[in-house]
Scaffold this active site. Structure first.
Site, PDB file in Angstrom:
ATOM      1  CB  SER A  14      -0.900   0.005   1.240  1.00 38.22           C
ATOM      2  OG  SER A  14      -1.516   1.270   1.350  1.00 38.22           O
ATOM      3  CE  LYS A  65     -11.946   0.047  -1.347  1.00 33.84           C
ATOM      4  NZ  LYS A  65     -11.785   0.751  -2.620  1.00 33.84           N
ATOM      5  CB  ALA A 127     -21.618  -4.621 -13.387  1.00 34.05           C
ATOM      6  N   GLY A 129     -18.353  -3.857  -7.126  1.00 37.39           N
ATOM      7  CA  GLY A 129     -18.310  -2.796  -6.121  1.00 37.39           C
ATOM      8  C   GLY A 129     -17.612  -1.544  -6.623  1.00 37.39           C
TER       9      GLY A 129
END
Ligand code: ATR
Length: 267
Positions: A14, A65, A127, A129
């Site tokens: 990250s 998420k 299509a 998240g």
């Protein structure tokens, strides 16, 4: 001293700690920003432990998420419509869930890449998240229309229907993509993670802006766009910095200079 972190799995690579540390230096704020590797089924207890240590907020990345959306005690409108949370702010006993991904994309396209979205024909691949997270901010820019093409067409059709009240949308399968001119193609599939490119007609890229939500200069989509004459081709590193800036401002009220950070990441 603000206490922040990013939660994910994997999390080693990250760039968020680097980005937020630069924002803190620019704005003269003192922060700590950790990377937290969360076991796949353990988001809530890891998040609660961090809050108990006095956290002011945290970012959430793949694959948490959706659970972060459920974990929040309150949601911003953005997060409600995106159905996912990538930023949490702790305010007294409130756990406020926000989603800065879509605004990050719009800021990168319009400010950094100088692309006008009004009246443009936009094609989104995927299509899932990621698409849900960017649809409202895109439609708010009043494009001519947003077409959603997906390997599983029913998901694209459903998303288009869900968002029809915000602007002109339609959904169909990848093999129904026509050669008609498209101004902007956004790859929101997770195919790049497997080193794959969605199977679509090559002519669609011709003269179109091609944008991959993933970052990495050699994603299969970036390579496909380059071979097939995309007019402007970008990975998602600008979106990464812009979504971080919106999160930083949400937490601290201070607005960072994203251009400086972007050039340090050598776009
Ligand atoms: P995310 O949250 O990253 O959007 P997701 O919800 O799992 O993840 O959605 C992944 C998206 O990438 C889906 O649209 C998926 O297509 P399906 O709905 O048909 O599964 C798409 N996708 C993943 N791998 C793909 C591939 N090799 N080719 C085309 N589409 C792919």
């Amino acid at each position: 001293m603000y206490k922040f972190a990013v939660f994910g799995n994997p999390i080693k690579h990250s760039l968020s700690p680097n980005i937020h540390t630069q924002f803190a230096q620019q704005t003269g704020l003192e922060i700590s920003y950790d990377k937290i590797l969360v076991p796949i089924d353990d988001f809530s207890s890891s998040a609660q432990a961090f809050i108990n240590q006095g956290a002011n907020g945290f970012n959430i990345t793949v694959p948490f998420k959706l659970v972060a959306f459920k974990f929040a005690s309150e949601l911003t409108l953005n997060a409600q419509i995106a159905g996912a949370v990538n930023t949490i702010k702790i305010e007294e006993d409130k756990i406020i869930g926000e989603n800065t991904d879509g605004i990050g994309l719009i800021n990168d396209l319009t400010h950094n890449l100088s692309i006008e979205l009004k009246d443009k024909v936009i094609l989104i691949l995927g299509a899932g998240g990621a698409t849900r997270g960017i649809l409202l901010p895109l439609l708010e820019q009043q494009p001519n229309r947003v077409m959603i093409a997906n390997r599983t067409p029913s998901k694209a059709i459903k998303l288009a229907k869900d968002f029809a009240k915000f602007g002109k949308t339609c959904g169909f399968s990848l093999d129904k993509i026509k050669h008609d001119p498209v101004d902007i193609i956004i790859n929101a599939t997770s195919a790049s993670l497997d080193g794959k490119m969605p199977n679509i007609a090559s002519g669609v890229a011709n003269n179109a802006v091609c944008y991959d939500l993933m970052y990495g200069k050699q994603t299969p989509f970036i390579n496909w766009a380059t071979t097939n004459y995309g007019s402007m081709i970008s990975d998602g590193s600008g979106m990464l910095v812009e979504q971080a800036a919106v999160a930083f401002e949400f937490w601290t009220g201070a607005k960072p200079n994203t251009k400086q950070v972007l050039s340090s990441l050598r776009r």
